[in-house]
Write an enzyme that holds these catalytic residues in place. Structure first.
Site, PDB file in Angstrom:
ATOM      1  N   SER A   1      25.202 -45.165 -15.238  1.00 26.31           N
ATOM      2  CA  SER A   1      23.796 -45.582 -15.253  1.00 26.31           C
ATOM      3  C   SER A   1      23.388 -46.202 -13.932  1.00 26.31           C
ATOM      4  O   SER A   1      24.223 -46.678 -13.161  1.00 26.31           O
ATOM      5  CB  SER A   1      23.598 -46.602 -16.389  1.00 26.31           C
ATOM      6  OG  SER A   1      22.305 -47.151 -16.352  1.00 26.31           O
TER       7      SER A   1
ATOM      8  N   ASP B   1      24.553 -40.803 -19.121  1.00 26.96           N
ATOM      9  CA  ASP B   1      23.502 -41.694 -18.662  1.00 26.96           C
ATOM     10  C   ASP B   1      22.999 -42.448 -19.892  1.00 26.96           C
ATOM     11  O   ASP B   1      23.223 -42.024 -21.030  1.00 26.96           O
ATOM     12  CB  ASP B   1      22.380 -40.868 -18.022  1.00 26.96           C
ATOM     13  CG  ASP B   1      21.140 -41.681 -17.746  1.00 26.96           C
ATOM     14  OD1 ASP B   1      21.249 -42.705 -17.054  1.00 26.96           O
ATOM     15  OD2 ASP B   1      20.067 -41.316 -18.252  1.00 26.96           O
ATOM     16  N   MET B   2      22.310 -43.555 -19.695  1.00 27.45           N
ATOM     17  CA  MET B   2      21.861 -44.355 -20.833  1.00 27.45           C
ATOM     18  C   MET B   2      20.372 -44.143 -21.151  1.00 27.45           C
ATOM     19  O   MET B   2      20.038 -43.449 -22.093  1.00 27.45           O
ATOM     20  CB  MET B   2      22.176 -45.832 -20.577  1.00 27.45           C
ATOM     21  CG  MET B   2      23.667 -46.125 -20.575  1.00 27.45           C
ATOM     22  SD  MET B   2      24.475 -45.853 -22.173  1.00 27.45           S
ATOM     23  CE  MET B   2      23.988 -47.352 -23.039  1.00 27.45           C
TER      24      MET B   2
ATOM     25  N   ASP C   1      19.192 -37.160 -17.590  1.00 27.36           N
ATOM     26  CA  ASP C   1      17.789 -36.752 -17.735  1.00 27.36           C
ATOM     27  C   ASP C   1      16.949 -36.979 -16.483  1.00 27.36           C
ATOM     28  O   ASP C   1      15.849 -36.453 -16.379  1.00 27.36           O
ATOM     29  CB  ASP C   1      17.136 -37.514 -18.892  1.00 27.36           C
ATOM     30  CG  ASP C   1      16.810 -38.957 -18.529  1.00 27.36           C
ATOM     31  OD1 ASP C   1      17.748 -39.693 -18.134  1.00 27.36           O
ATOM     32  OD2 ASP C   1      15.633 -39.333 -18.611  1.00 27.36           O
TER      33      ASP C   1
ATOM     34  N   LYS D   1      26.308 -41.376  -8.909  1.00 28.65           N
ATOM     35  CA  LYS D   1      27.091 -41.315 -10.145  1.00 28.65           C
ATOM     36  C   LYS D   1      28.158 -40.221 -10.023  1.00 28.65           C
ATOM     37  O   LYS D   1      29.293 -40.386 -10.467  1.00 28.65           O
ATOM     38  CB  LYS D   1      26.179 -41.008 -11.335  1.00 28.65           C
ATOM     39  CG  LYS D   1      25.168 -42.079 -11.668  1.00 28.65           C
ATOM     40  CD  LYS D   1      24.355 -41.662 -12.895  1.00 28.65           C
ATOM     41  CE  LYS D   1      23.207 -42.612 -13.162  1.00 28.65           C
ATOM     42  NZ  LYS D   1      22.460 -42.234 -14.377  1.00 28.65           N
TER      43      LYS D   1
END
Length: 270
Positions: A43, A8-9, A216, A193
């Protein structure tokens, strides 16, 4: 043996300033390429924004964007999941009529769209995350595009209630999920995702436990549940911490890079 990495970004790979240690990553990435380990950027954000973080790597990386609604590789759309046009109209009517102070972005494959009458602060915020962004007078007539996600900005304290309300109102038709900091994504049920990454793993004939995954926020949960090599960042939501098998240092401490470096050192010794 790790054969793919998914990150994830925001809040995960990127630090609090929306950046990452590019020199350190280049060293790590060179070793990943040498080992044949694929790198997936996963993302809720738009593909056109995500690829800007990795100049000159567009032909190499795999982008699972818009929470899994689209997969891009080598600058081409590899996979897309879309909302029916009738449902798009229905959702927009509900959002605009029932949630007066809510800000909406309609996400398409070609571009994202927001109202010209949207809050100026929200417009500035949207431009940071949507590199292809158009303003429209209204959503009564939809732009010529394929619609894949709705992105909402709400008061942080109201996030949980609005997510619950939307999921009840559109039960079975949509899935609303918090993506952190007052952001809510409305996505297609079953499209996450995790489902997009599983599609790639199947294509590569890679078993899920050969995936290293980092996240997160709650829109990362399905991705983290895929593999025993899953890491929640230290400051993740309780649900994410429960879903992941391990905890990484926070994004402020480059936790993702730490874990990848540790993995490569251990695999060299074994």
């Amino acid at each position: 043996m790790i054969r793919a990495i998914a990150v994830d970004m925001d809040g995960t790979f990127l630090d609090e300033n929306g950046e990452y240690d590019r020199v350190r990553f280049e060293q790590i990435y060179a070793e990943l390429v040498q080992r044949g380990i694929r790198f997936i950027v996963a993302s809720g954000n738009q593909y056109y924004q995500l690829k800007s973080f990795f100049p000159e790597k567009d032909d190499e990386l795999f982008y699972v964007a818009e929470n899994g609604a689209v997969i891009f590789h080598q600058g081409e759309l590899r996979s897309v999941n879309r909302f029916a046009e009738e449902l798009v109209h229905k959702i927009l009517r509900t959002l605009i009529q029932e949630y007066q102070d809510l800000q909406v972005i309609l996400c398409g494959v070609k571009s994202a769209y927001l109202l010209k009458a949207a809050n100026p602060d929200f417009k500035a915020f949207a431009k940071k995350y949507y590199f292809e962004l158009q303003e429209v007078d209204s959503f009564d007539v939809l732009p010529d595009d394929t619609f894949i996600k709705f992105a909402l900005d709400v008061e942080v304290a109201k996030t949980g209630q609005i997510v619950e309300d939307l999921n009840q109102t559109f039960a079975g038709e949509i899935r609303a999920v918090s993506s952190g900091h007052g952001s809510i994504d409305i996505i297609i049920p079953g499209v996450t995702k995790g489902s997009a990454i599983q599609q790639l793993l199947n294509e590569w004939q890679v078993v899920p436990d050969d995936l290293l995954a980092f996240g997160d926020a709650n829109n990362d949960i399905e991705m983290l549940q895929l593999t025993s090599n899953s890491y929640a960042m230290r400051e993740s939501s309780p649900e994410v911490l429960a879903a992941a098998k391990h905890v990484a240092a926070s994004n402020k401490e480059a936790g993702v890079l730490q874990v990848i470096e540790d993995y490569m050192k251990k695999s060299q010794r074994s």
